[in-house]
Every structure is written in structure tokens, then in C-alpha cells.
Design an enzyme around this catalytic site. Structure first.
Site, mmCIF file in Angstrom:
data_model
loop_
_atom_site.group_PDB
_atom_site.id
_atom_site.type_symbol
_atom_site.label_atom_id
_atom_site.label_comp_id
_atom_site.label_asym_id
_atom_site.label_seq_id
_atom_site.Cartn_x
_atom_site.Cartn_y
_atom_site.Cartn_z
ATOM 1 C CG HIS A 118 0.838 -3.670 1.515
ATOM 2 N ND1 HIS A 118 1.979 -4.962 1.240
ATOM 3 C CD2 HIS A 118 0.669 -3.663 2.410
ATOM 4 C CE1 HIS A 118 0.846 -6.039 2.745
ATOM 5 N NE2 HIS A 118 0.598 -5.194 3.068
ATOM 6 C CG ASP A 198 -1.923 -4.297 -4.171
ATOM 7 O OD1 ASP A 198 -2.450 -5.146 -3.567
ATOM 8 O OD2 ASP A 198 -0.639 -3.662 -3.220
ATOM 9 C CD GLN A 201 -6.808 -2.623 1.498
ATOM 10 O OE1 GLN A 201 -7.573 -2.361 2.457
ATOM 11 N NE2 GLN A 201 -5.182 -2.896 2.544
ATOM 12 C CE LYS A 224 -5.067 -6.937 2.575
ATOM 13 N NZ LYS A 224 -4.969 -6.531 4.159
ATOM 14 C CB CYS A 362 3.025 -2.464 4.873
ATOM 15 S SG CYS A 362 3.107 -3.467 6.324
#
Lengths: 409, 144
Positions: A118, A198, A201, A224, A362
Site C-alpha cells: 500500500h 503492515d 488488512q 478497519k 494505492c
């Protein structure tokens, strides 16, 4: 298994939009009443600042704020609460790591990323690399998004001890492939580099154990995972976190300072939380974690896999739909309708009350891998149902240029 | 305007035709052309618009890029509509086009085929698609 009808009742968004098929959970998620009530409760009943020792209400709020930190620490199995920094979101967290390492990076050091990252896990590294004269390189991916461990090892061998950081998504936001972080951590650490993950997600969808995975830094966002916007987490192994250079200075992050510029910073993690923190956000995030824990992360993961398999089974029967990631297990489906630009498809589905994301998500360099500039993305969460998927698939069958233009007439 | 341009079937066909066969859809390497690259994060259209403006006249407009139906068709129509016009004429057309997008009063007749975009405001998230090509030429005219 999950009682999804009961779960849907927990979310006011579904009461206010009963017709909505929401498949953009990779962008953000709906909030259950318990999270909204927690925020409301803070503003209505205990709306004072933290760390003001003079009155009882502040002491209570400070305790609740630190309890929220403990809730987060337990959720990802951190060794201690002090390894948890409240940030504004995963982007903020990743920037804090990148700029926090700036004093430790030297000319010709190497930062390894993948093509599926991302923007928030690329752009901060670009800037830091530019400022310090570092090199950015990319670890190869297989077409489904799986990192090729052989090329990771090749790169690490090639650059020797110059590789300082490997920063990758646990689950990529476009293809949804879940990387084998434990194995990657083992390799990265053998070469003395740091592993930054990261988790934007992944943390909302699968059980995350930072000790088992041996992650050095982990970034994720509250919104999220049913939490409020504007709150996120930076986890770091305590000693590594403690060595990061703070990006921001101000009240709450220092103990003492004088006019000559001598500063005594607070201890970690407080030295990274200058300014009045997002108290309502932290309390709301803790409420969201309690809610997810009640359902059970294992149950959430299993149910999302079931939904994903169902969606792939139905969608792959449509001749006008091309799926890019049928074999990944997370609840992300990247697809295009043949000869239809992704944004046209997204708008058509929108007129049928179906929310998907169209775009390059992105990950602007990913098209080198899947040979397309843009895709539609349907991303699931545990409150989605097979009925949602049936409605979505039925409308995907209608995706052609004529129908996409007809929405304007 | 002609009755034909009031027929939704005709307008639909216009958009389809300009999307499938965009006009002036090739960039040139020529220093006498001004150029604007139009791309943003909220919209995945990514186009470059070129123009050659001399003596107060738009001599040529070209564009290329990756874009949706609405962006491609609206820009293609714009290139045909404004090519050969004086800057003053073009400014009036552009003003009316943006009025149409913003649901203000506009002169249907001078917009000609651009009238096909009359309903884009119903999908408000797509207004950007229908205007980035037009914004590009407006910027280049204003710089003259």
C-alpha cells in the site's frame, strides 16, 4: 458458527441502510453499537484529559486509557503494554517507524519492500531513502501475491549486511495473499535486518501473535476492525521501539525541559504520544477488540474463508468476470468485468446498492505483476452473508459497457 | 438543440462511440504544444491532455491515457468541440459545461455533443471523471 443475523443487529449502519451490500471492508468497517456507546460514554460522562493528576475523573480516564493499551497488547500477544503506541492509524504508525529509524540508516543501506505494498508502506520509505541515500529494492512475488522466499534470500545475500529493513504487508490490500510472516521473520533476522509488518488488512481478520510471528514492528488501524477512525496502533519489541526517534514533540511526551533545549522525554511508549491523545478513539478501539474477542478471531477467520470460497465459486461461473486472486484465502476478491473499466463497474454496482472499491488500491506498482492498471475489489467481513454475495454476483452478471453507461440515463 | 440530442438512446450511443473510438487520441512530440497530466488518488482516470493555442485560437487538442467511459468520452467530445475555436468562444462553452455539471442553468445548444454528459451529476462521484479533461484545457487556456 457465527449467528450473522444477530451480528448484523449489532450494527446501526445496517438498520439505517437495510438494502446495502457492503463489500468495501478493506477500506473501512462498520461500527457496532458497543463501540459507538463507548465513545458516547466518554464524551458524556468522563470527558476530561488523561494524565492530569489533580482530580479523580482524570485519574479514571487515564486508567481506562491504559487499560485500553492492555486490551490491545493482549489482542496481539505483546510481551507488555509498553510495546503499544496509540497512533492515528496504520499510515501514521508506518511513518513513525520509517522516520523513527532515520538516525540508524546510512548511505547505501537497503530497504526491501514488495510490489504489492500500500502507498502508506512505500511513500514514507521513499522519502527516508531519499534523505539518507538508501536504496529501495523489491522482493519478487508470485502471480497470486505470495512472496518468493528464494528471491528474499537472494536479495539479502546480494546486499549482505546493508539490508536494514524489510517492510511488508501481512495480507496485501489488493490480492489478499497472506504471507508466511513467521518464516520471513526467521530469514530476515538471520541477516540482521528489521521486519516491519503492515497489519492493516490482517489484524482485523486473523489472530495475530506478534511473539509467535517474531515481528519487530506492526502497524494497524482501528477503523478497519470495527473501531473508530483516527486511532491506530504501532507495536514494537520494547527495546527496538525505545530506540526509535520520536517524530513529534509536545505535552505528554516530555517529563521536563528547560529553555536551553534540554529535554527529558517520557518513557516509551508515552514519548511517542505527544499532545492530547485520541482518548475516545483508544477507548472505542478497546471496545471493538472486546467485541471481536467475544465473537472469536478464529471464528471470524473461518467464516470469512467460507464466504470467500462461496463468492469465488459463484463468481467464477460468470463468463464476463475475470478473477485475479481465486486461490488466496483472505476475504479479498480482485476482479474485473471483461472490457469494462473498473470505475464504470463500481458505479454500476453502486446504483444497485452494492459497495465495492474500484481503482489501483494505492498499490500503484502492482500492475507489473497482474498486468492490469486497475481492478475492482470486493472485501468481506464477518457481518457479510451469503445473501450479500448472491446479490453481488447477480449484478456482476450484468456488468457490460452498455449497462454501465445506462446508469447516466 | 436538435431533437436528436434529446433522445437518451442517441446520447448513450454518443458516449459509447467516443469511448470505443476516442477522437484526437494520440499525443504528439512537439514543443509548440502545452500539456497537462491529470491524475488523482480519488479517481483512477489518468490522462494527459495536449493543446496548441496560437493567436487566440485553439489550433489542436489531443489526449491519451487510461480512463473510464465518462472520462474518455467527455474528453474526446471536448477535443472535437473546442478545436478551432477562439479562446473567448471556448471559455463560454467551458463555462456552460461546468454549469451543466454543477446543475446550474446552461445553454444546451452551444454544448452540442457534450450534452451527453447532462446526467453525470446524478452519480455525483463521477463528476470528476467528466471534468478532468475539461479542467486540463481550461488550465492551459488560462495560462495563455
Amino acid at each position: 458458527m457465527l449467528d450473522v443475523d444477530k451480528i448484523k443487529n449489532d450494527f446501526p449502519m445496517f438498520k439505517n441502510h437495510p438494502e446495502l451490500v457492503y463489500l468495501d471492508n478493506g477500506a473501512t468497517t462498520f461500527k457496532p453499537s458497543c463501540v459507538i456507546e463507548m465513545i458516547k460514554k466518554y464524551y458524556e460522562s468522563s470527558s476530561v484529559n488523561v494524565e492530569r493528576g489533580d482530580y479523580l475523573l482524570s485519574h479514571e480516564v487515564s486508567s481506562a486509557y491504559e487499560k485500553a493499551r492492555n486490551t490491545v497488547a493482549k489482542f496481539i500477544n505483546a510481551r507488555k503494554d509498553e510495546e503499544i503506541v496509540f497512533t492515528s492509524g496504520a499510515t501514521d504508525s508506518l511513518n513513525m517507524v520509517a522516520y523513527g529509524l532515520i538516525d540508524k540508516l546510512n548511505k547505501d543501506d537497503v530497504i526491501l519492500l514488495t510490489y504489492a505494498e500500500h502507498a502508506s508502506n512505500i511513500l514514507c520509505w521513499f522519502d527516508v531513502a531519499k534523505r539518507k541515500g538508501c536504496k529501495i529494492d523489491y522482493i519478487d512475488l508470485e502471480p497470486n501475491g505470495r512472496m518468493r522466499l528464494d528471491t528474499l534470500i537472494d536479495k539479502l545475500n546480494f546486499y549482505g549486511n546493508k539490508t536494514k529493513v524489510v517492510s511488508i504487508a501481512h495480507i496485501s490490500n489488493v490480492l489478499g495473499y497472506k504471507q508466511d510472516i513467521k518464516e520471513i521473520a526467521k530469514i530476515v533476522h538471520q541477516y540482521g535486518a528489521l521486519l516491519v509488518v503492515d497489519g492493516a488488512q490482517s489484524v482485523p481478520h486473523i489472530k495475530t501473535d506478534v511473539q509467535m510471528l517474531d515481528i519487530d514492528f506492526l502497524a494497524f488501524s482501528g477503523h478497519k476492525m470495527c473501531g473508530p477512525t483516527g486511532i491506530g496502533i504501532l507495536y514494537g519489541k520494547y527495546d527496538l521501539l525505545d530506540q526509535l526517534h520520536p517524530m513529534r514533540y509536545g505535552g505528554g511526551a516530555n517529563s521536563r525541559f528547560d529553555i536551553n533545549g534540554n529535554i527529558i522525554l517520557q518513557i516509551t511508549p508515552h514519548k511517542f504520544e505527544a499532545g492530547t491523545p485520541n482518548i475516545a478513539g483508544a477507548l472505542g478501539l478497546a471496545a471493538a477488540i472486546d467485541y471481536l474477542n467475544d465473537i472469536g478471531m478464529d471464528n471470524i477467520e473461518a467464516y470469512e474463508q467460507e464466504l470467500k470460497a462461496y463468492m469465488i465459486e459463484k463468481l467464477s461461473k460468470l463468463e464476463n468476470i475475470h478473477i485475479y486472486n481465486a486461490d488466496t484465502t483472505s476475504g479479498i476478491v480482485a476482479f474485473n468485468a471483461i472490457d469494462v473499466f473498473a470505475q464504470d463497474a463500481g458505479s454500476y454496482l453502486s446504483t444497485k446498492n452494492i459497495c465495492v472499491r474500484s481503482g489501483n488500491h494505492c498499490a500503484k506498482i502492482l500492475h507489473n505483476l497482474i498486468k492490469t492498471d486497475q481492478t475492482c475489489r470486493a472485501s468481506l467481513y464477518f457481518y457479510n452473508t451469503k445473501a450479500d454475495i448472491d446479490k453481488f454476483v447477480a449484478e456482476c452478471a450484468n456488468l457490460n459497457i452498455e449497462n454501465c453507461i445506462n446508469i447516466f440515463f | 438543440m436538435t431533437n436528436m440530442l434529446k433522445d437518451p438512446a442517441v446520447l448513450r450511443e454518443l458516449i459509447m462511440d467516443h469511448y470505443k473510438y476516442p477522437r484526437n487520441h494520440e499525443l504528439v512530440e512537439d514543443d509548440s504544444y502545452d500539456s497537462r497530466h491529470m491524475a488523482s488518488d480519488s479517481c483512477i482516470d489518468d490522462i494527459t491532455v495536449q493543446s496548441k493555442i496560437e493567436d487566440g485560437i485553439i489550433k489542436d487538442i489531443r489526449f491519451d491515457g487510461v480512463a473510464c467511459t465518462i472520462c474518455t468520452a467527455s474528453t474526446s467530445i471536448m477535443t472535437e468541440l473546442l478545436k478551432g475555436k477562439s479562446i473567448d468562444e471556448a471559455n463560454v462553452i467551458i463555462e456552460n459545461y461546468f454549469n451543466m455539471m454543477n446543475e446550474k442553468t446552461y445553454d444546451e445548444d452551444i454544448l452540442e455533443e457534450a450534452i451527453a454528459m447532462m446526467n453525470v451529476h446524478r452519480q455525483a462521484n463521477r463528476i470528476k471523471c467528466a471534468t478532468i479533461g475539461w479542467k486540463a484545457i481550461k488550465e492551459m487556456i488560462d495560462r495563455k
